[in-house]
Design a protein around this motif. Structure first.
Motif, short mmCIF file in Angstrom:
data_model
loop_
_atom_site.label_atom_id
_atom_site.label_comp_id
_atom_site.label_asym_id
_atom_site.label_seq_id
_atom_site.Cartn_x
_atom_site.Cartn_y
_atom_site.Cartn_z
N CYS A 218 31.81 47.51 44.85
CA CYS A 218 32.47 47.07 43.63
C CYS A 218 33.38 45.91 44.02
CB CYS A 218 33.25 48.20 42.95
SG CYS A 218 34.59 48.90 43.94
N ALA A 220 37.17 43.37 43.50
CA ALA A 220 38.61 43.32 43.22
C ALA A 220 39.01 41.86 43.17
CB ALA A 220 39.40 44.07 44.29
N CYS A 256 37.17 42.96 33.60
CA CYS A 256 37.10 44.32 34.13
C CYS A 256 36.20 45.21 33.29
CB CYS A 256 38.51 44.92 34.22
SG CYS A 256 39.54 44.11 35.47
N PRO A 260 32.16 45.62 37.63
CA PRO A 260 32.76 46.78 38.31
C PRO A 260 33.93 46.36 39.21
CG PRO A 260 30.74 46.16 39.41
CD PRO A 260 30.85 45.26 38.21
N ILE A 261 35.08 46.21 38.62
CA ILE A 261 36.28 45.74 39.34
C ILE A 261 37.21 46.93 39.56
CG2 ILE A 261 38.31 44.23 39.22
CD1 ILE A 261 36.59 42.29 37.56
N GLY A 262 37.56 47.18 40.82
CA GLY A 262 38.39 48.32 41.17
C GLY A 262 39.87 48.08 40.96
N PHE A 263 40.36 46.90 41.36
CA PHE A 263 41.78 46.62 41.16
C PHE A 263 42.01 45.14 40.89
CE2 PHE A 263 41.69 46.20 45.90
CZ PHE A 263 42.30 44.97 46.06
N GLU A 284 41.12 47.95 32.45
CA GLU A 284 40.48 49.18 32.95
C GLU A 284 40.71 49.39 34.44
OE1 GLU A 284 36.39 49.62 31.95
OE2 GLU A 284 36.69 49.19 29.82
N ALA A 285 40.73 48.33 35.20
CA ALA A 285 40.94 48.45 36.64
C ALA A 285 42.40 48.79 36.94
CB ALA A 285 40.57 47.14 37.33
#
Length: 315
Positions: A218, A220, A256, A260-263, A284-285
């Motif tokens: 994913c 960031a 986001c 698929p962005i985690g942070f 969302e992240a």
């Protein structure tokens, strides 16, 4: 940078330096440099070295090297300032980590196990910086870093393998997109081939797909938003136009949702606590802080209490 050695009575050695990034928050600990333009362009650290010899060495010699909390407390007391301006944050950081590494060496443990203070059930996944913001190819990408985070992997080696293979595929795709060799960016990734972050993430998605790692990666991003924030206007210079806080949050929220962005790190300028609270609600992240928090307990407590962040970069 300054580098410190801590040696125990039995000869165990701990060594650490204190490097400094280019994106630095207003509230960061002071990086003590000599400031003489005729000497290492003002970046020398001879004063920091003297502080080690004059203050820190006499205070730490004789202490238990495994008493990390006591060592760190002694260092903070020696300095006595909120932002470590007396001895220098770089001085204190290097001394603290050198002591910790000496403690690990003394107890015959790997550093990561020594610091864990117990059973290790999970391990960190690295965030690999693949594409860098800045000005390349005659265009400027305002966001500072686009990263890959390996997931669904069992070992650190597997995580690094995912990152390395995707990294080289990204270089190929940038060359295809720009029809010229990929440029090295400011932070050792590739220079951003577009000022549109969606183009950046499309390239990352394609690189992941072509390497077969769709389920093992994913992303960031580090916005470093203070770097393109105009304090006088109270606006962000984004892709050649000025945007307000709400517009930046909307842009990040859209990214986001699509990818698929985690942070998202430092989504807004570093003094906008209310903005970070709103961003954390709408994005969302996980919204995390680096320049925003500067590893300050006081700033972190305030941010957590109002729901402004879900994590922080420790620096």
């Amino acid at each position: 940078m300054i580098e410190v050695d801590v040696i125990t009575e039995d000869g165990s050695l701990g060594r650490s330096g204190a490097s400094t990034g280019t994106s630095v928050g207003k509230n960061e600990s002071v990086v003590l440099r000599d400031g003489d333009p005729k000497l290492f362009a003002g970046l020398s650290v001879f004063k920091a070295i003297e502080n080690i010899k004059e203050y820190i060495e006499p205070a730490l010699v004789g202490m238990d090297v495994t008493d990390q909390k006591g060592i760190d407390q002694r260092l903070l007391e020696l300095d006595g300032t909120p932002n470590k301006e007396k001895l220098g944050g770089n001085t204190i950081n290097a001394a603290s980590f050198a002591a910790a590494r000496a403690g690990a060496a003394y107890t015959r443990q790997p550093f990561y196990r020594y610091m864990a203070l117990g059973e290790i059930k999970t391990h960190f996944a690295p965030a690999l910086n693949l594409i860098n913001g800045g000005t390349y190819y005659g265009i400027t990408q305002p966001f500072q870093e686009f990263m890959l985070i390996p997931r669904n992997v069992d070992t650190f080696m597997e995580a690094v393998q995912v990152g390395v293979e995707v990294f080289y595929k990204v270089g190929e795709l940038i060359e295809k997109y720009r029809k010229q060799p990929a440029i090295t960016g400011n932070y050792c990734g590739y220079g951003a081939p577009s000022d549109d972050p969606s183009v950046i993430f499309d390239i990352l998605m394609e690189a992941v797909a072509q390497t077969g790692y769709q389920n093992k990666a994913c992303f960031a991003m580090d916005c470093a938003a203070s770097e393109f924030y105009d304090e006088q206007k109270g606006l962000y210079l984004y892709r050649g136009k000025y945007a307000d806080r709400d517009e930046i949050i909307t842009i990040l929220s859209g990214l986001c949702t699509k990818y698929p962005i985690g942070f998202v790190e430092d989504a807004l300028e570093e003094e906008d606590f209310e903005g970070f609270r709103l961003a954390s609600q709408r994005i969302e992240a996980a919204v995390i802080g680096d320049d925003f928090l500067c590893t300050s307990i006081e700033r972190a407590k305030k941010a957590v209490n109002i729901g402004a962040v879900k994590g922080m970069i420790e620096a």
